[in-house]
Design a protein around this motif. Sequence first.
Motif, short mmCIF file in Angstrom:
data_model
loop_
_atom_site.label_atom_id
_atom_site.label_comp_id
_atom_site.label_asym_id
_atom_site.label_seq_id
_atom_site.Cartn_x
_atom_site.Cartn_y
_atom_site.Cartn_z
N GLU A 1 17.00 -15.65 4.62
CA GLU A 1 17.47 -15.46 6.00
C GLU A 1 16.72 -14.31 6.68
O GLU A 1 16.25 -14.45 7.82
CB GLU A 1 18.97 -15.18 5.98
N ARG A 2 16.59 -13.17 5.99
CA ARG A 2 15.92 -12.02 6.58
C ARG A 2 14.42 -12.26 6.74
O ARG A 2 13.81 -11.85 7.73
CB ARG A 2 16.19 -10.78 5.73
N ALA A 3 13.83 -12.93 5.77
CA ALA A 3 12.40 -13.22 5.86
C ALA A 3 12.09 -14.15 7.02
O ALA A 3 11.11 -13.96 7.76
CB ALA A 3 11.92 -13.84 4.54
N THR A 4 12.93 -15.15 7.21
CA THR A 4 12.73 -16.09 8.32
C THR A 4 12.89 -15.38 9.66
O THR A 4 12.13 -15.63 10.61
CB THR A 4 13.74 -17.24 8.21
N LYS A 5 13.87 -14.49 9.75
CA LYS A 5 14.09 -13.75 10.98
C LYS A 5 12.89 -12.86 11.31
O LYS A 5 12.45 -12.78 12.47
CB LYS A 5 15.35 -12.88 10.86
N THR A 6 12.33 -12.20 10.29
CA THR A 6 11.15 -11.36 10.51
C THR A 6 9.95 -12.20 10.93
O THR A 6 9.21 -11.83 11.85
CB THR A 6 10.82 -10.56 9.23
N ALA A 7 9.76 -13.33 10.27
CA ALA A 7 8.64 -14.21 10.63
C ALA A 7 8.78 -14.75 12.05
O ALA A 7 7.79 -14.83 12.80
CB ALA A 7 8.56 -15.36 9.62
N ARG A 8 9.99 -15.09 12.44
CA ARG A 8 10.21 -15.58 13.81
C ARG A 8 9.93 -14.47 14.83
O ARG A 8 9.38 -14.74 15.89
CB ARG A 8 11.63 -16.11 13.95
N SER A 9 10.30 -13.24 14.50
CA SER A 9 10.03 -12.13 15.41
C SER A 9 8.54 -11.91 15.58
O SER A 9 8.06 -11.58 16.68
CB SER A 9 10.69 -10.85 14.89
N ILE A 10 7.76 -12.10 14.50
CA ILE A 10 6.30 -11.99 14.59
C ILE A 10 5.75 -12.97 15.62
O ILE A 10 4.85 -12.64 16.41
CB ILE A 10 5.67 -12.23 13.20
N VAL A 11 6.33 -14.16 15.64
CA VAL A 11 5.82 -15.22 16.52
C VAL A 11 6.35 -15.06 17.94
O VAL A 11 5.58 -15.13 18.92
CB VAL A 11 6.20 -16.61 15.96
N THR A 12 7.65 -14.84 18.09
CA THR A 12 8.28 -14.96 19.41
C THR A 12 8.42 -13.65 20.18
O THR A 12 8.41 -13.65 21.41
CB THR A 12 9.68 -15.58 19.27
N LEU A 13 8.58 -12.53 19.47
CA LEU A 13 8.84 -11.26 20.14
C LEU A 13 7.64 -10.34 20.20
O LEU A 13 7.40 -9.67 21.21
CB LEU A 13 10.00 -10.52 19.45
N TYR A 14 6.86 -10.30 19.10
CA TYR A 14 5.80 -9.30 19.00
C TYR A 14 4.42 -9.83 19.39
O TYR A 14 3.48 -9.03 19.46
CB TYR A 14 5.75 -8.74 17.57
N GLY A 15 4.29 -11.12 19.62
CA GLY A 15 2.99 -11.67 20.03
C GLY A 15 1.89 -11.41 19.03
O GLY A 15 0.78 -10.99 19.39
N MET A 16 2.14 -11.68 17.74
CA MET A 16 1.19 -11.35 16.68
C MET A 16 0.50 -12.58 16.10
O MET A 16 -0.04 -12.52 14.99
CB MET A 16 1.90 -10.59 15.55
N THR A 17 0.52 -13.71 16.81
CA THR A 17 -0.15 -14.92 16.31
C THR A 17 -1.21 -15.37 17.30
O THR A 17 -1.10 -15.16 18.52
CB THR A 17 0.87 -16.06 16.11
N GLU A 18 -2.25 -15.98 16.76
CA GLU A 18 -3.33 -16.46 17.63
C GLU A 18 -2.88 -17.64 18.48
O GLU A 18 -3.34 -17.82 19.61
CB GLU A 18 -4.52 -16.86 16.76
N LYS A 19 -1.98 -18.43 17.95
CA LYS A 19 -1.59 -19.66 18.65
C LYS A 19 -0.91 -19.37 19.97
O LYS A 19 -1.16 -20.03 20.99
CB LYS A 19 -0.67 -20.49 17.75
N PHE A 20 0.00 -18.38 19.99
CA PHE A 20 0.75 -18.07 21.22
C PHE A 20 0.28 -16.77 21.88
O PHE A 20 0.79 -16.40 22.93
CB PHE A 20 2.25 -17.95 20.89
N ASP A 21 -0.68 -16.09 21.22
CA ASP A 21 -1.21 -14.85 21.76
C ASP A 21 -0.07 -13.89 22.13
O ASP A 21 0.80 -13.63 21.30
CB ASP A 21 -2.10 -15.14 22.96
N MET A 22 -0.03 -13.38 23.37
CA MET A 22 1.02 -12.42 23.75
C MET A 22 2.04 -13.05 24.69
O MET A 22 2.55 -12.42 25.62
CB MET A 22 0.40 -11.19 24.39
N MET A 23 2.37 -14.30 24.44
CA MET A 23 3.37 -15.00 25.25
C MET A 23 4.77 -14.67 24.75
O MET A 23 5.05 -14.77 23.56
CB MET A 23 3.12 -16.51 25.17
#
Length: 631
Positions: free
Chosen positions: A510-532
Amino acid sequence: MQNKNTGENKNNKNKNYILWYAITAFILIYIFSTTKNFITTQEISYSAFIEMIKTNQVERVVISSSEIDIIPKENSERNNGKLLYTGNVGDDNLVELLIENDIEFTAKTVQNNFMTEFILTWVVAPVICFFLLRFFFSKMGGRMGGSSMMKFGKSNAKVYREKDIKITFDDVAGQDEAKESLKEIIDYLNHSEKYVEIGAKLPKGALLVGPPGTGKTLLAKAVAGEANVPFLSISGSNFVEMFAGMGAAKVRDLFQEAEKNAPCIIFIDEIDSIGKSRDSQLQTNDEREQTLNQLLTQMDGFDSTKAIVILGATNRPEILDKALLRPGRFDRRIIVDRPDLKGRIDILKVHAKDVKLGEDVNLEEIAKSTPGAVGADLANMVNEAALRAVKQGRNVVMQEDLREAVEVIIAGKEKKDRILSPKEKRIVAFHEVGHALVAALLERADPVHKITIVPRTMGALGYTMQLPEEEKYLVSKEELINQIMVMLGGRSAEEVVFNVITTGASNDIERATKTARSIVTLYGMTEKFDMMALESVQNRYLDGRAVRECSEQTSTMIDEEVLKIIKTCHENTKKLLEENRDLLDKIAEYLLEKETIFGDEFMDFVCEKYPELRNKKSKENKEEKQELVEE
């Protein structure tokens, strides 16, 4: 003008007394009149009455136009202490029957009895009830500090006089920025004339915002204690009433009371109860909105030269009405946030000053082990440590008591009656060592402080405690990925050693999934979504739950990206543990024997294989100690 208002208040008070006493008297009389006949009389049939006459059971009879009252003889089987009666059916032979059986009978004078009963019921009884109730409520009012139970429009704010407030800024630790912001208000309360002279107008209201337990109420009391002025405290929910207009009346009464005690502080706790935004179309509450409107009007209307300051506290500032936050009302926002490391040390010192501490107590270590804890949590930990010391038969609190108190707050008490099977115990041991070993081998991961396989009351069969080396305000993507790998280390160890999957990793997943989702949706740390920005945080000071701000198609893409991060971390974690299987087995066997091992013992095993890690950790600890000395 003041005398006129006083006279009007007295008249209104008298009217309220008369109204409520009259209503109460009417209710009592109605109950008395309806239950009187039921208690003292009993109706019988006319045939039963004739049978009583023939069997010589009647002593005397009173005849009226509508009914016949029957007084039975003492030896009569129907004599139960009640007056018997039956309807008058107009029997012409009744008088002859009574004469034949030598029964005394009389006729009732209806007019006289009716007048007497009317006077007793509707004149004498109300007057007696009126004076009795007035005497009763006056006595009750005296016992309740002069307040009447009938004053629904009273604010019921708790008033603390200057001599009653013993709290100062010395009792509030870890909130230096908030205290600095409030010092200006204290100076204004003490020396309002110099502000009036220059023409300056201080803010009428200040809003204390922060998570629960950070000390907002304590800080407000400390302001009153520092300024040495009265403190009027009330909760926002106290204004919400069932009857329309009562909440607004309480607001008016609160400000009238404040004007009498000026200079003073009005503190409204949980102000979001009445200050919720009126823009919502889904749910409305007329009484709450009337109360809010009255509060806004009063804040605009009271004289700013009277040195009245309004402090509000909330942990949901985002839902407050915009009109409440505009300049001239609550136009200052003071953040009372979670304390940092230095703040936690200061808070522990404040709560521990009245507790007998042993020579080995190190509050800095406890502060480091409680990142994210608020003042209420730290106070609870100190108290738990004191309770444990008493249970152990000591008169001082030792460091082990404080360490155990931290673990009790985090994971619960040890559950020694929960006996695991040998197989389950081995799985738990390898699971926890998996977490610890991954944390030790990764760079920029918090060092391991303790590993245990003793079950806890909050459901944990074991746990691995990590202590951060320093207070972090920024976290890199690499550190977040390492955190996910540490969380997945337990499940990965189970797969590597036993080739099984158990339910023990549910919280880790649960905690790992929440952290991974934050990387994608809140912190803009993926190339796919950039800083969206794909999510926004709601209720920042409560649960901090993120709310989606994207389409369904994008949500599917987010899930794919999150899964990709989890899978990559899982594979890398398994690979790391397979490469260090010898360490995993060795430490797990030692843990099975000892049940609990600390960070130094654990690192001794790791550094046998990787000596460079000891030098690296020693260097980091030395640099950290040097920074503390410089501070």
